[in-house]
Scaffold this motif. Structure first.
Motif, PDB file in Angstrom:
ATOM      1  N   GLU A 156       0.836  -1.208   0.000  1.00  0.00           N
ATOM      2  CA  GLU A 156       0.000   0.000   0.000  1.00  0.00           C
ATOM      3  C   GLU A 156       0.870   1.258   0.000  1.00  0.00           C
ATOM      4  O   GLU A 156       0.585   2.214  -0.728  1.00  0.00           O
ATOM      5  CB  GLU A 156      -0.906  -0.004   1.234  1.00  0.00           C
ATOM      6  CG  GLU A 156      -1.997  -1.070   1.208  1.00  0.00           C
ATOM      7  CD  GLU A 156      -2.683  -1.226   2.563  1.00  0.00           C
ATOM      8  OE1 GLU A 156      -2.330  -0.466   3.499  1.00  0.00           O
ATOM      9  OE2 GLU A 156      -3.559  -2.101   2.675  1.00  0.00           O
ATOM     10  N   LEU A 157       1.937   1.231   0.819  1.00  0.00           N
ATOM     11  CA  LEU A 157       2.846   2.383   0.866  1.00  0.00           C
ATOM     12  C   LEU A 157       3.548   2.593  -0.472  1.00  0.00           C
ATOM     13  O   LEU A 157       3.774   3.734  -0.891  1.00  0.00           O
ATOM     14  CB  LEU A 157       3.883   2.189   1.975  1.00  0.00           C
ATOM     15  CG  LEU A 157       3.367   2.273   3.411  1.00  0.00           C
ATOM     16  CD1 LEU A 157       4.452   1.853   4.388  1.00  0.00           C
ATOM     17  CD2 LEU A 157       2.888   3.688   3.737  1.00  0.00           C
ATOM     18  N   ALA A 158       3.880   1.491  -1.149  1.00  0.00           N
ATOM     19  CA  ALA A 158       4.519   1.591  -2.469  1.00  0.00           C
ATOM     20  C   ALA A 158       3.571   2.242  -3.468  1.00  0.00           C
ATOM     21  O   ALA A 158       3.992   3.058  -4.303  1.00  0.00           O
ATOM     22  CB  ALA A 158       4.942   0.213  -2.953  1.00  0.00           C
ATOM     23  N   GLU A 159       2.297   1.900  -3.381  1.00  0.00           N
ATOM     24  CA  GLU A 159       1.304   2.480  -4.292  1.00  0.00           C
ATOM     25  C   GLU A 159       1.127   3.971  -4.015  1.00  0.00           C
ATOM     26  O   GLU A 159       1.036   4.778  -4.945  1.00  0.00           O
ATOM     27  CB  GLU A 159      -0.034   1.750  -4.132  1.00  0.00           C
ATOM     28  CG  GLU A 159      -1.113   2.219  -5.091  1.00  0.00           C
ATOM     29  CD  GLU A 159      -0.679   2.150  -6.551  1.00  0.00           C
ATOM     30  OE1 GLU A 159      -1.041   3.070  -7.319  1.00  0.00           O
ATOM     31  OE2 GLU A 159       0.009   1.189  -6.939  1.00  0.00           O
ATOM     32  N   VAL A 160       1.093   4.350  -2.728  1.00  0.00           N
ATOM     33  CA  VAL A 160       0.999   5.772  -2.369  1.00  0.00           C
ATOM     34  C   VAL A 160       2.216   6.525  -2.902  1.00  0.00           C
ATOM     35  O   VAL A 160       2.084   7.615  -3.469  1.00  0.00           O
ATOM     36  CB  VAL A 160       0.903   5.932  -0.833  1.00  0.00           C
ATOM     37  CG1 VAL A 160       1.073   7.399  -0.436  1.00  0.00           C
ATOM     38  CG2 VAL A 160      -0.428   5.406  -0.328  1.00  0.00           C
ATOM     39  N   ARG A 161       3.381   5.914  -2.743  1.00  0.00           N
ATOM     40  CA  ARG A 161       4.604   6.549  -3.226  1.00  0.00           C
ATOM     41  C   ARG A 161       4.560   6.743  -4.738  1.00  0.00           C
ATOM     42  O   ARG A 161       4.901   7.825  -5.233  1.00  0.00           O
ATOM     43  CB  ARG A 161       5.801   5.675  -2.838  1.00  0.00           C
ATOM     44  CG  ARG A 161       7.136   6.206  -3.292  1.00  0.00           C
ATOM     45  CD  ARG A 161       8.259   5.239  -2.928  1.00  0.00           C
ATOM     46  NE  ARG A 161       9.548   5.721  -3.347  1.00  0.00           N
ATOM     47  CZ  ARG A 161      10.678   5.060  -3.178  1.00  0.00           C
ATOM     48  NH1 ARG A 161      10.687   3.878  -2.603  1.00  0.00           N
ATOM     49  NH2 ARG A 161      11.817   5.574  -3.599  1.00  0.00           N
ATOM     50  N   ARG A 162       4.138   5.713  -5.462  1.00  0.00           N
ATOM     51  CA  ARG A 162       4.052   5.834  -6.930  1.00  0.00           C
ATOM     52  C   ARG A 162       3.072   6.934  -7.336  1.00  0.00           C
ATOM     53  O   ARG A 162       3.330   7.708  -8.265  1.00  0.00           O
ATOM     54  CB  ARG A 162       3.632   4.496  -7.544  1.00  0.00           C
ATOM     55  CG  ARG A 162       4.755   3.489  -7.650  1.00  0.00           C
ATOM     56  CD  ARG A 162       4.363   2.308  -8.513  1.00  0.00           C
ATOM     57  NE  ARG A 162       3.279   1.538  -7.915  1.00  0.00           N
ATOM     58  CZ  ARG A 162       3.451   0.526  -7.084  1.00  0.00           C
ATOM     59  NH1 ARG A 162       4.672   0.152  -6.735  1.00  0.00           N
ATOM     60  NH2 ARG A 162       2.419  -0.133  -6.588  1.00  0.00           N
ATOM     61  N   SER A 163       1.950   7.004  -6.635  1.00  0.00           N
ATOM     62  CA  SER A 163       0.938   8.005  -6.959  1.00  0.00           C
ATOM     63  C   SER A 163       1.476   9.421  -6.751  1.00  0.00           C
ATOM     64  O   SER A 163       1.309  10.297  -7.612  1.00  0.00           O
ATOM     65  CB  SER A 163      -0.306   7.773  -6.084  1.00  0.00           C
ATOM     66  OG  SER A 163      -1.256   8.793  -6.296  1.00  0.00           O
ATOM     67  N   VAL A 164       2.134   9.650  -5.609  1.00  0.00           N
ATOM     68  CA  VAL A 164       2.686  10.982  -5.320  1.00  0.00           C
ATOM     69  C   VAL A 164       3.770  11.332  -6.332  1.00  0.00           C
ATOM     70  O   VAL A 164       3.822  12.467  -6.839  1.00  0.00           O
ATOM     71  CB  VAL A 164       3.243  11.044  -3.884  1.00  0.00           C
ATOM     72  CG1 VAL A 164       3.974  12.356  -3.644  1.00  0.00           C
ATOM     73  CG2 VAL A 164       2.124  10.882  -2.864  1.00  0.00           C
ATOM     74  N   GLU A 165       4.625  10.373  -6.660  1.00  0.00           N
ATOM     75  CA  GLU A 165       5.713  10.640  -7.605  1.00  0.00           C
ATOM     76  C   GLU A 165       5.179  10.939  -9.004  1.00  0.00           C
ATOM     77  O   GLU A 165       5.749  11.765  -9.733  1.00  0.00           O
ATOM     78  CB  GLU A 165       6.680   9.470  -7.629  1.00  0.00           C
ATOM     79  CG  GLU A 165       7.538   9.395  -6.355  1.00  0.00           C
ATOM     80  CD  GLU A 165       8.451   8.188  -6.318  1.00  0.00           C
ATOM     81  OE1 GLU A 165       8.246   7.264  -7.137  1.00  0.00           O
ATOM     82  OE2 GLU A 165       9.366   8.156  -5.462  1.00  0.00           O
ATOM     83  N   THR A 166       4.081  10.274  -9.398  1.00  0.00           N
ATOM     84  CA  THR A 166       3.461  10.554 -10.698  1.00  0.00           C
ATOM     85  C   THR A 166       2.922  11.982 -10.730  1.00  0.00           C
ATOM     86  O   THR A 166       3.134  12.729 -11.694  1.00  0.00           O
ATOM     87  CB  THR A 166       2.327   9.554 -10.972  1.00  0.00           C
ATOM     88  OG1 THR A 166       2.876   8.241 -11.047  1.00  0.00           O
ATOM     89  CG2 THR A 166       1.626   9.881 -12.292  1.00  0.00           C
ATOM     90  N   LYS A 167       2.227  12.371  -9.658  1.00  0.00           N
ATOM     91  CA  LYS A 167       1.697  13.743  -9.586  1.00  0.00           C
ATOM     92  C   LYS A 167       2.839  14.755  -9.585  1.00  0.00           C
ATOM     93  O   LYS A 167       2.734  15.809 -10.220  1.00  0.00           O
ATOM     94  CB  LYS A 167       0.862  13.902  -8.316  1.00  0.00           C
ATOM     95  CG  LYS A 167      -0.446  13.132  -8.324  1.00  0.00           C
ATOM     96  CD  LYS A 167      -1.160  13.278  -6.987  1.00  0.00           C
ATOM     97  CE  LYS A 167      -2.421  12.442  -6.947  1.00  0.00           C
ATOM     98  NZ  LYS A 167      -3.080  12.496  -5.611  1.00  0.00           N
ATOM     99  N   LEU A 168       3.913  14.441  -8.872  1.00  0.00           N
ATOM    100  CA  LEU A 168       5.057  15.346  -8.813  1.00  0.00           C
ATOM    101  C   LEU A 168       5.682  15.519 -10.193  1.00  0.00           C
ATOM    102  O   LEU A 168       6.013  16.638 -10.595  1.00  0.00           O
ATOM    103  CB  LEU A 168       6.088  14.805  -7.823  1.00  0.00           C
ATOM    104  CG  LEU A 168       7.426  15.558  -7.738  1.00  0.00           C
ATOM    105  CD1 LEU A 168       7.203  17.018  -7.368  1.00  0.00           C
ATOM    106  CD2 LEU A 168       8.358  14.890  -6.741  1.00  0.00           C
ATOM    107  N   GLU A 169       5.840  14.419 -10.928  1.00  0.00           N
ATOM    108  CA  GLU A 169       6.444  14.507 -12.263  1.00  0.00           C
ATOM    109  C   GLU A 169       5.596  15.364 -13.199  1.00  0.00           C
ATOM    110  O   GLU A 169       6.111  16.188 -13.964  1.00  0.00           O
ATOM    111  CB  GLU A 169       6.637  13.100 -12.827  1.00  0.00           C
ATOM    112  CG  GLU A 169       7.474  13.053 -14.102  1.00  0.00           C
ATOM    113  CD  GLU A 169       8.921  13.475 -13.894  1.00  0.00           C
ATOM    114  OE1 GLU A 169       9.608  13.701 -14.906  1.00  0.00           O
ATOM    115  OE2 GLU A 169       9.363  13.602 -12.731  1.00  0.00           O
ATOM    116  N   GLU A 170       4.280  15.196 -13.131  1.00  0.00           N
ATOM    117  CA  GLU A 170       3.389  16.013 -13.962  1.00  0.00           C
ATOM    118  C   GLU A 170       3.504  17.492 -13.589  1.00  0.00           C
ATOM    119  O   GLU A 170       3.597  18.369 -14.458  1.00  0.00           O
ATOM    120  CB  GLU A 170       1.948  15.533 -13.802  1.00  0.00           C
ATOM    121  CG  GLU A 170       1.683  14.154 -14.394  1.00  0.00           C
ATOM    122  CD  GLU A 170       0.317  13.603 -14.030  1.00  0.00           C
ATOM    123  OE1 GLU A 170      -0.385  14.243 -13.212  1.00  0.00           O
ATOM    124  OE2 GLU A 170      -0.050  12.532 -14.548  1.00  0.00           O
ATOM    125  N   ALA A 171       3.498  17.768 -12.272  1.00  0.00           N
ATOM    126  CA  ALA A 171       3.587  19.156 -11.807  1.00  0.00           C
ATOM    127  C   ALA A 171       4.930  19.782 -12.182  1.00  0.00           C
ATOM    128  O   ALA A 171       5.000  20.971 -12.513  1.00  0.00           O
ATOM    129  CB  ALA A 171       3.384  19.206 -10.291  1.00  0.00           C
TER     130      ALA A 171
END
Length: 336
Positions: A156-171
């Protein structure tokens, strides 16, 4: 002024970088996501280490349980041997008959008592081993359940990390698009207000970024420079917080030209530091800054092949007066 190129992802809104209105909002969003990503990565690593520690505990308990079961099997075999020997010695006769027929009743009695004691000792050892096996099996089951729970949590933590990193890359790329527009127009946007203390350091001097890989160094050659490279490059992602290496005053904030968006600080002792190819600035010209204070966010504006920070140390505010930043920082207690 170069770094490895990074492919730009498609913006989440599918448009030309207008999903976040204004460079101020984009820069602040990147800064927040940058810290969120760091926190998510730390939580994931802590969870991963805890799960790994529990896996080690399970393996240890499995080994102990296996040894205990082997011990029980050996003890059972010992009991069997004692029983067979006891039977052979008496030829199958009842103990009373053996006493009557024996030429040495006292010796027979002593042998019988010794055999019974041996049986009792082994029987007690079997009992203890069975209890130990039960406890170990219960401990192993609990440890295994805990490990499985931790593995699920780590996923679950890995999925949260991937989600935040995806949003960060877009931003990050939305911020860079806005920075490119500012650099092309030669007009900087206003300073980006960030929810961050003025200074994150108690040291007098720090590195300009906290996590990095060194790329092009001072004096190195390259087809993108007229003569020699005039600073030290730090390969970092777009939006990485850039820090003032020491206390000083902002003497220049400019956009456009080969350095793209840049900041120049003047420090005590007359030295100047330059921070170039930025995507956003967090300070105004004339402002005083502290060591470690966030003054901008890295990018790839100007004469740049990929996201990085170009850092210079100069003896004047103008380009062409640069000295090697690495030994200069080392003399100030900063080892890169």
């Amino acid at each position: 002024m170069s770094a490895a190129c990074t492919a730009r992802p498609v913006a989440a809104d599918g448009g030309g970088g207008t999903g976040l209105s204004g460079g101020v909002e984009a820069g602040a969003r990147v800064a927040r996501l940058y810290e969120d990503a760091a926190a998510a990565a730390q939580r994931y690593e802590e969870g991963r280490l805890e799960a790994e520690a529990q896996r080690v505990a399970v393996r240890r308990l499995e080994r102990l349980l296996s040894r205990e079961r082997t011990r029980i099997a050996v003890l059972h075999e010992d009991l069997g041997r004692l029983a067979r020997a006891h039977y052979r010695q008496g030829g199958g006769l009842p103990y009373t008959a053996r006493m009557l027929l024996s030429g040495d009743p006292e010796g027979l009695l002593r042998g019988h008592r010794a055999a019974r004691r041996a049986e009792h000792v082994v029987d007690n050892a079997v009992d203890r081993s069975h209890r130990a096996e039960t406890r170990l099996a219960a401990d192993e089951a609990r440890a295994r359940a805990r490990r499985e729970s931790l593995d699920r949590r780590t996923a679950e933590l890995a999925e949260v990390r991937r989600s935040v990193e995806t949003k960060l890359e877009e931003a990050r790329w939305l911020l860079q698009e806005q920075a490119d527009a500012s650099a092309a127009a030669g007009a900087c946007r206003g300073a980006v207000p960030l929810d961050r203390p003025g200074s994150g350091s108690v040291r007098a001097w720090v590195a300009p970024v906290s996590a990095y890989e060194l790329s092009a160094g001072f004096g190195s050659g390259g087809r993108r420079w007229a003569h020699r490279h005039t600073g030290q490059d730090f390969a970092v992602p777009i939006g990485t917080p850039v820090r003032a290496v020491g206390a000083g005053r902002v003497v220049r904030v400019s956009c456009g030209g080969p350095f793209g968006i840049e900041i120049v600080l003047r420090h005590t002792g007359g030295y100047y530091t330059q921070y170039a190819h930025l995507a956003a600035v967090n300070v105004e010209q004339g402002q005083r800054v502290a060591a470690g204070q966030w003054i901008g966010q890295s990018g790839t504006t100007g004469n740049s092949t990929g996201p990085h920070l170009h850092f210079e140390v100069r003896i004047t505010a103008e380009s062409g007066s640069g000295i090697d930043p690495v030994p200069w920082l080392l003399r100030h207690g900063v080892e890169l």
